[in-house]
Scaffold this motif. Structure first.
Motif, mmCIF file in Angstrom:
data_model
loop_
_atom_site.group_PDB
_atom_site.id
_atom_site.type_symbol
_atom_site.label_atom_id
_atom_site.label_comp_id
_atom_site.label_asym_id
_atom_site.label_seq_id
_atom_site.Cartn_x
_atom_site.Cartn_y
_atom_site.Cartn_z
ATOM 1 N N ILE A 67 38.286 72.975 99.003
ATOM 2 C CA ILE A 67 39.625 72.549 98.601
ATOM 3 C C ILE A 67 39.527 71.646 97.372
ATOM 4 C CG2 ILE A 67 41.534 71.035 99.369
ATOM 5 C CD1 ILE A 67 41.543 73.797 100.704
ATOM 6 N N HIS A 68 40.435 71.850 96.425
ATOM 7 C CA HIS A 68 40.530 70.980 95.238
ATOM 8 C C HIS A 68 41.796 70.156 95.428
ATOM 9 C CE1 HIS A 68 39.161 69.932 91.274
ATOM 10 N NE2 HIS A 68 38.293 70.925 91.276
ATOM 11 N N VAL A 69 41.619 68.857 95.654
ATOM 12 C CA VAL A 69 42.718 68.092 96.234
ATOM 13 C C VAL A 69 44.042 68.117 95.447
ATOM 14 C CG1 VAL A 69 43.473 65.748 96.829
ATOM 15 C CG2 VAL A 69 41.374 66.677 97.788
ATOM 16 N N VAL A 181 26.948 64.880 94.170
ATOM 17 C CA VAL A 181 27.170 64.427 92.791
ATOM 18 C C VAL A 181 26.888 65.579 91.830
ATOM 19 C CG1 VAL A 181 26.394 62.782 91.037
ATOM 20 C CG2 VAL A 181 26.560 62.057 93.450
ATOM 21 N N GLU A 182 27.933 66.029 91.156
ATOM 22 C CA GLU A 182 27.812 67.188 90.253
ATOM 23 C C GLU A 182 27.642 66.722 88.814
ATOM 24 O OE1 GLU A 182 31.144 69.847 90.586
ATOM 25 O OE2 GLU A 182 30.320 71.300 89.151
ATOM 26 N N TYR A 183 26.718 67.329 88.123
ATOM 27 C CA TYR A 183 26.511 66.993 86.710
ATOM 28 C C TYR A 183 26.921 68.182 85.851
ATOM 29 C CZ TYR A 183 22.283 69.819 87.502
ATOM 30 O OH TYR A 183 21.421 70.832 87.833
ATOM 31 N N LYS A 184 27.158 67.909 84.585
ATOM 32 C CA LYS A 184 27.470 68.996 83.648
ATOM 33 C C LYS A 184 27.107 68.536 82.246
ATOM 34 C CE LYS A 184 31.602 71.355 81.985
ATOM 35 N NZ LYS A 184 32.701 72.263 82.328
ATOM 36 N N PHE A 185 26.397 69.376 81.576
ATOM 37 C CA PHE A 185 25.835 69.135 80.259
ATOM 38 C C PHE A 185 26.868 68.623 79.246
ATOM 39 C CE2 PHE A 185 23.407 69.597 76.624
ATOM 40 C CZ PHE A 185 23.586 70.752 75.895
ATOM 41 N N GLY A 219 26.050 76.909 86.260
ATOM 42 C CA GLY A 219 26.517 77.117 84.880
ATOM 43 C C GLY A 219 26.511 75.874 84.019
ATOM 44 N N HIS A 220 25.976 74.762 84.526
ATOM 45 C CA HIS A 220 26.126 73.478 83.842
ATOM 46 C C HIS A 220 24.881 72.981 83.128
ATOM 47 C CE1 HIS A 220 29.934 71.983 86.205
ATOM 48 N NE2 HIS A 220 30.100 73.156 85.622
ATOM 49 N N HIS A 221 24.116 73.894 82.538
ATOM 50 C CA HIS A 221 22.889 73.468 81.863
ATOM 51 C C HIS A 221 22.857 73.979 80.425
ATOM 52 C CE1 HIS A 221 22.138 74.017 86.193
ATOM 53 N NE2 HIS A 221 21.511 72.868 86.084
ATOM 54 N N ALA A 251 28.288 79.045 77.775
ATOM 55 C CA ALA A 251 28.588 77.658 78.160
ATOM 56 C C ALA A 251 28.909 77.639 79.652
ATOM 57 C CB ALA A 251 29.732 77.111 77.317
ATOM 58 N N ASP A 252 29.988 76.970 80.046
ATOM 59 C CA ASP A 252 30.339 76.918 81.470
ATOM 60 C C ASP A 252 31.273 78.091 81.750
ATOM 61 O OD1 ASP A 252 30.640 76.060 84.059
ATOM 62 O OD2 ASP A 252 32.100 74.499 83.586
ATOM 63 N N ASP A 253 30.706 79.297 81.747
ATOM 64 C CA ASP A 253 31.532 80.508 81.710
ATOM 65 C C ASP A 253 32.197 80.851 83.046
ATOM 66 O OD1 ASP A 253 30.440 80.569 79.186
ATOM 67 O OD2 ASP A 253 28.947 82.091 79.660
ATOM 68 N N ILE A 292 30.574 78.602 96.054
ATOM 69 C CA ILE A 292 30.848 79.328 94.809
ATOM 70 C C ILE A 292 31.872 78.517 94.021
ATOM 71 C CG2 ILE A 292 31.949 81.420 93.888
ATOM 72 C CD1 ILE A 292 30.711 82.968 96.256
ATOM 73 N N ASP A 293 31.704 78.463 92.709
ATOM 74 C CA ASP A 293 32.688 77.823 91.828
ATOM 75 C C ASP A 293 32.878 78.758 90.637
ATOM 76 O OD1 ASP A 293 34.261 76.286 90.210
ATOM 77 O OD2 ASP A 293 32.783 74.723 89.834
ATOM 78 N N GLN A 294 33.908 79.554 90.690
ATOM 79 C CA GLN A 294 34.121 80.542 89.630
ATOM 80 C C GLN A 294 35.570 80.529 89.160
ATOM 81 O OE1 GLN A 294 30.631 83.602 91.187
ATOM 82 N NE2 GLN A 294 32.740 84.315 91.207
HETATM 83 C C1 RM4 Z 1 34.088 71.875 86.283
HETATM 84 C C2 RM4 Z 1 33.148 71.785 87.468
HETATM 85 C C3 RM4 Z 1 33.865 71.454 88.746
HETATM 86 C C4 RM4 Z 1 35.134 72.230 88.898
HETATM 87 C C5 RM4 Z 1 35.971 72.087 87.659
HETATM 88 C C6 RM4 Z 1 37.272 72.821 87.767
HETATM 89 O O1 RM4 Z 1 33.463 72.496 85.206
HETATM 90 O O2 RM4 Z 1 32.431 72.965 87.601
HETATM 91 O O3 RM4 Z 1 33.049 71.702 89.841
HETATM 92 O O4 RM4 Z 1 35.822 71.693 89.993
HETATM 93 O O5 RM4 Z 1 35.249 72.579 86.560
#
Ligand code: RM4
Ligand code: MN
Ligand code: MN
Length: 386
Positions: A67-69, A181-185, A219-221, A251-253, A292-294
Motif C-alpha cells: 500500500i502507498h499511503v 530503507v530504500e536508496y536510489k542513485f 532499478g536504483h543503481h 534509469a529508474d525505468d 514488485i515496484d513497477q
Molecule cells: C521511487 C521508488 C519508490 C516508489 C516511488 C513511487 O522511485 O522506487 O519505491 O514508491 O518511486
C-alpha cells in the motif's frame, strides 16, 4: 540438475517464495509526458486490491499487496484490510509518501526547515500506526530528498537530519515490524541525493538498530552496477530486508522485472539460494520481502504483473537448479570456466515444466498469462469499469 537437486527439491524451494504486488501498479500511470489510460484499469484502492487478488488467484504466490499511503488513502484502514481479506489477500508493506506536496520542494526528512521535517516524520509515524492497525510487519519509505545545485545545502547536515528523523521512526516500531530503507542513485534530485546508495543505507540501518534493513530496488543503481554483489554483501551482513523488483535499461525505468536482463535476475536469485544454504545467512535470506515496484505505462496492468511474477519464479527456479556441489568443487579447483558453466547450464535450462508441475499441484492454471487472456478478464474489467 543433480541428485540432491531434483524436481521435488526445486518445487519445495519454490513453495517458500511469495511475491508482494504493489497497489500502485494496477492503476493508470505514465511518464511526465503523458498518461495513456488502459481500458478497465483500476480506478480506486478497492479495485487495485481486487486486481492484486486476481493476480494471486491465477498465480497462487501473491497473497499480499503493498500500500502507498497517500495514493491509497482511506479513512478506515481496518475496513480496507477486511476488504482485502474478503478478496483473498492481505495488506503488505505500508509505504510512506514524503515526496508529494508543496512543502517538500527542498526535501522531507533532510529539509532545512524543521517544520517540514516534522511533517514528514509525523506522516511516517502515522504509516507505522496504519501498519499496526492492518497487521502489516513492514514499513518502508523512499526519500526523494536531495539537492539540484552545488552549494544548495550542507550535505553533512542533511545526513544528520535524516538520521534524527529516521531514529524517531525506528523508536516507534512495535516488536516484529521492520523498517526497510530504500536508496536510489538519483532522481528527482540531480546533483546530490541524500540516500543514494546501499552503502549509505547500510550506515543508516546500522545507526538505527536491529529493526532497520536495506531495501534493494533493482532499478536504483548506476548503469553497470553489480547488483548481485550488493545482495550478497547485504545478506552476509544480515541487512538485506527486501526487494523492489523491476527492470531497467537506462534509469529508474520500472519495466517488468526480468524483461530486459533475465540473467541479472537469475544472478540475484543465485545469491539468495546460496545464502539460504549457509547457516550464517540463512535467517536473513528466509526473511527477505519479495516485492514488485513497477509502473506500467503502455501495457495492460494485470497481465504485466502476472508476467512479472512468472519471471521471478522462473529466475528463482533456475537458481535452485544450480548444481551447488559442482560449483563449489570447480571454484576450489580454480576452474574458472567450469564454475561459470555450472551457472550457465542452470540458466539455460527450461524450467517451465517444473513451474507447471508446481501450479498443477495447487490446482492453478499451467500458464497464468494464458489463463488471464483466455478467461477474458481484460474484457470483463473494461466493461465493468467503463
Ligand atoms: C521511487 C521508488 C519508490 C516508489 C516511488 C513511487 O522511485 O522506487 O519505491 O514508491 O518511486
Ligand atoms: Mn522502489
Ligand atoms: Mn523507483
Amino acid at each position: 540438475m543433480n541428485a540432491s537437486n531434483n524436481v521435488e527439491a526445486v518445487i519445495g524451494g519454490l513453495r517458500g517464495i511469495e511475491i508482494e504486488t504493489p497497489s500502485w501498479a494496477y492503476g493508470n500511470s505514465g511518464t511526465r509526458f503523458g498518461v495513456f489510460p488502459w481500458p478497465g484499469a483500476a480506478r480506486n484502492v478497492h479495485e487495485r486490491i481486487a486486481d492484486a487478488a486476481l493476480v494471486h488467484r491465477l498465480t497462487g504466490v501473491c497473497p499480499t499487496v503493498a500500500i502507498h499511503v497517500i495514493w491509497d488513502w482511506v479513512d478506515d484502514w481496518k475496513e480496507l484490510a477486511a476488504f482485502a481479506q474478503s478478496e483473498g489477500v492481505r495488506l503488505g508493506a505500508i509505504n510512506g509518501n514524503v515526496f508529494q506536496g508543496d512543502d517538500y520542494r527542498l526535501g522531507s526528512f533532510c529539509h532545512p526547515d524543521s517544520r517540514v521535517r516534522r511533517k514528514a516524520i509525523d506522516h511516517c509515524l502515522e504509516c507505522i500506526d496504519i501498519a499496526k492497525q492492518v497487521d502489516s510487519d513492514v514499513f518502508t519509505v523512499w526519500l526523494a530528498d536531495g539537492t539540484n545545485y552545488p552549494g544548495q545545502d550542507e550535505m553533512r547536515e542533511r545526513y544528520r537530519r535524516l538520521l534524527e528523523g529516521f531514529g524517531e521512526l525506528h523508536a516507534a516500531l512495535p516488536a516484529g515490524m521492520r523498517f526497510l530503507v530504500e536508496y536510489k542513485f538519483f532522481e528527482p534530485a540531480f546533483y546530490s541525493t541524500d540516500l543514494p546508495d546501499w552503502g549509505t543505507a547500510v550506515l543508516v540501518c546500522r545507526a538505527l538498530g536491529p529493526q532497520a534493513q536495506v531495501l534493494v530496488d533493482t532499478g536504483h543503481h548506476p548503469l553497470g552496477t553489480n547488483v548481485e554483489q550488493i545482495v550478497a554483501l547485504l545478506l552476509e551482513e544480515g541487512l538485506l530486508g527486501g526487494f523492489h523488483f523491476n527492470n531497467r535499461k537506462y534509469a529508474d525505468d520500472d519495466l517488468i522485472v526480468g524483461s530486459i536482463d533475465p540473467f541479472e535476475l537469475f544472478r540475484i536469485m543465485g545469491e539468495i539460494v546460496s545464502a539460504k544454504g549457509d547457516p550464517h545467512t540463512e535467517r536473513t535470506a528466509d526473511a527477505i520481502a519479495y516485492m514488485i515496484d513497477q509502473s506500467h505505462n503502455i501495457e495492460g496492468k494485470i497481465e504485466a504483473m502476472i508476467q512479472s511474477v512468472v519471471n521471478i519464479q522462473t529466475a528463482y527456479a533456475k537458481a535452485l537448479i544450480v548444481d551447488r556441489e559442482a560449483l563449489r568443487a570447480a571454484q576450489l579447483e580454480g576452474d574458472v570456466l567450469g564454475a561459470h558453466r555450472v551457472l550457465t547450464d542452470a540458466f539455460e535450462t527450461d524450467v517451465r515444466p517444473i513451474l507447471e508441475q508446481l501450479r498443477a499441484e495447487r490446482g492453478l492454471p499451467a500458464d497464468p498469462v494464458v489463463a488471464f487472456r483466455s478467461e477474458g478478464h481484460e474484457q470483463r474489467l473494461a466493461r465493468e469499469r467503463a
